[in-house]
Design a protein around this motif. Sequence first.
Motif, PDB file in Angstrom:
ATOM      1  N   ASN A   1       2.486 -65.247  56.631  1.00 17.42           N
ATOM      2  CA  ASN A   1       1.039 -65.666  56.620  1.00 17.42           C
ATOM      3  C   ASN A   1       0.113 -64.513  56.247  1.00 17.42           C
TER       4      ASN A   1
ATOM      5  N   ASN B   1      -3.170 -79.020  46.967  1.00 20.72           N
ATOM      6  CA  ASN B   1      -3.766 -78.303  45.974  1.00 20.72           C
ATOM      7  C   ASN B   1      -5.495 -78.671  46.223  1.00 20.72           C
TER       8      ASN B   1
ATOM      9  N   THR C   1      -0.262 -74.892  46.699  1.00 23.79           N
ATOM     10  CA  THR C   1       0.794 -74.517  47.504  1.00 23.79           C
ATOM     11  C   THR C   1       1.652 -75.483  47.848  1.00 23.79           C
ATOM     12  N   ASN C   2       3.287 -75.168  48.010  1.00 29.20           N
ATOM     13  CA  ASN C   2       4.094 -76.201  48.452  1.00 29.20           C
ATOM     14  C   ASN C   2       5.032 -75.509  49.329  1.00 29.20           C
TER      15      ASN C   2
ATOM     16  N   ASP D   1      -9.299 -73.994  48.742  1.00 29.91           N
ATOM     17  CA  ASP D   1      -8.507 -73.051  49.334  1.00 29.91           C
ATOM     18  C   ASP D   1      -8.244 -71.687  48.336  1.00 29.91           C
TER      19      ASP D   1
ATOM     20  N   VAL E   1       4.708 -75.538  40.979  1.00 30.57           N
ATOM     21  CA  VAL E   1       4.317 -75.602  42.462  1.00 30.57           C
ATOM     22  C   VAL E   1       4.950 -76.778  42.953  1.00 30.57           C
TER      23      VAL E   1
ATOM     24  N   GLY F   1      -5.918 -69.795  48.257  1.00 33.69           N
ATOM     25  CA  GLY F   1      -4.426 -69.709  47.849  1.00 33.69           C
ATOM     26  C   GLY F   1      -4.080 -70.410  46.661  1.00 33.69           C
TER      27      GLY F   1
ATOM     28  N   GLY G   1       4.112 -73.914  51.964  1.00 34.32           N
ATOM     29  CA  GLY G   1       3.768 -72.467  52.262  1.00 34.32           C
ATOM     30  C   GLY G   1       3.731 -71.483  51.120  1.00 34.32           C
ATOM     31  N   VAL G   2       4.506 -71.754  49.928  1.00 34.58           N
ATOM     32  CA  VAL G   2       4.409 -71.071  48.763  1.00 34.58           C
ATOM     33  C   VAL G   2       3.313 -71.067  47.778  1.00 34.58           C
ATOM     34  N   THR G   3       2.505 -70.040  47.820  1.00 30.37           N
ATOM     35  CA  THR G   3       1.292 -70.222  46.800  1.00 30.37           C
ATOM     36  C   THR G   3       1.605 -70.069  45.540  1.00 30.37           C
TER      37      THR G   3
ATOM     38  N   GLU H   1       4.498 -75.374  57.571  1.00 27.38           N
ATOM     39  CA  GLU H   1       3.596 -75.560  56.289  1.00 27.38           C
ATOM     40  C   GLU H   1       3.208 -76.771  55.480  1.00 27.38           C
TER      41      GLU H   1
ATOM     42  N   THR I   1       2.148 -66.499  44.822  1.00 29.41           N
ATOM     43  CA  THR I   1       3.407 -66.014  44.680  1.00 29.41           C
ATOM     44  C   THR I   1       4.438 -66.193  43.903  1.00 29.41           C
TER      45      THR I   1
END
Length: 145
Positions: free
Chosen positions: A95, A20, A29-30, A24, A56, A26, A32-34, A15, A37
Amino acid sequence: MPSVQTIAEEIVAREGGFVNDPADPGGATNYGVTIHTMRRLGLDLDRDGDVDVLDVRALSRAQAVEIFIRHYFTRARIDLLPQALQASVFDMQVNAGANAIKILQRLLAGFQEPVAVDGALGPKTAAAAHRAYEKAGDYLVDAYG
């Protein structure tokens, strides 16, 4: 088969780091963690009273691995599945969220297993997965297996 820890670490590595991209949906994201989340989990890492882009950006690789294990493997009950299927369903869960379980349930229905396509991995879906795996074996195993 690799451990859940190893699979989570592979997902995080794939990921990548902080992104940013305004295009996107979502959001920030870092690993794969949005941001969505992190907000859902209340991860205010800088303790300023909100979960924003700075939080993030502050997320560590180890924290991302823990989030994936705790919230996308354990909470989703993927451990109920045959071990050979766990890696691919875990990766899909990261995902695709609950859609991963729906995809599995549709696959199981294709094997004539009586399951509801509801996105919940409970005892009936788990039992159906075990029966299907016994019938199909390596046909159901992916590259992790």
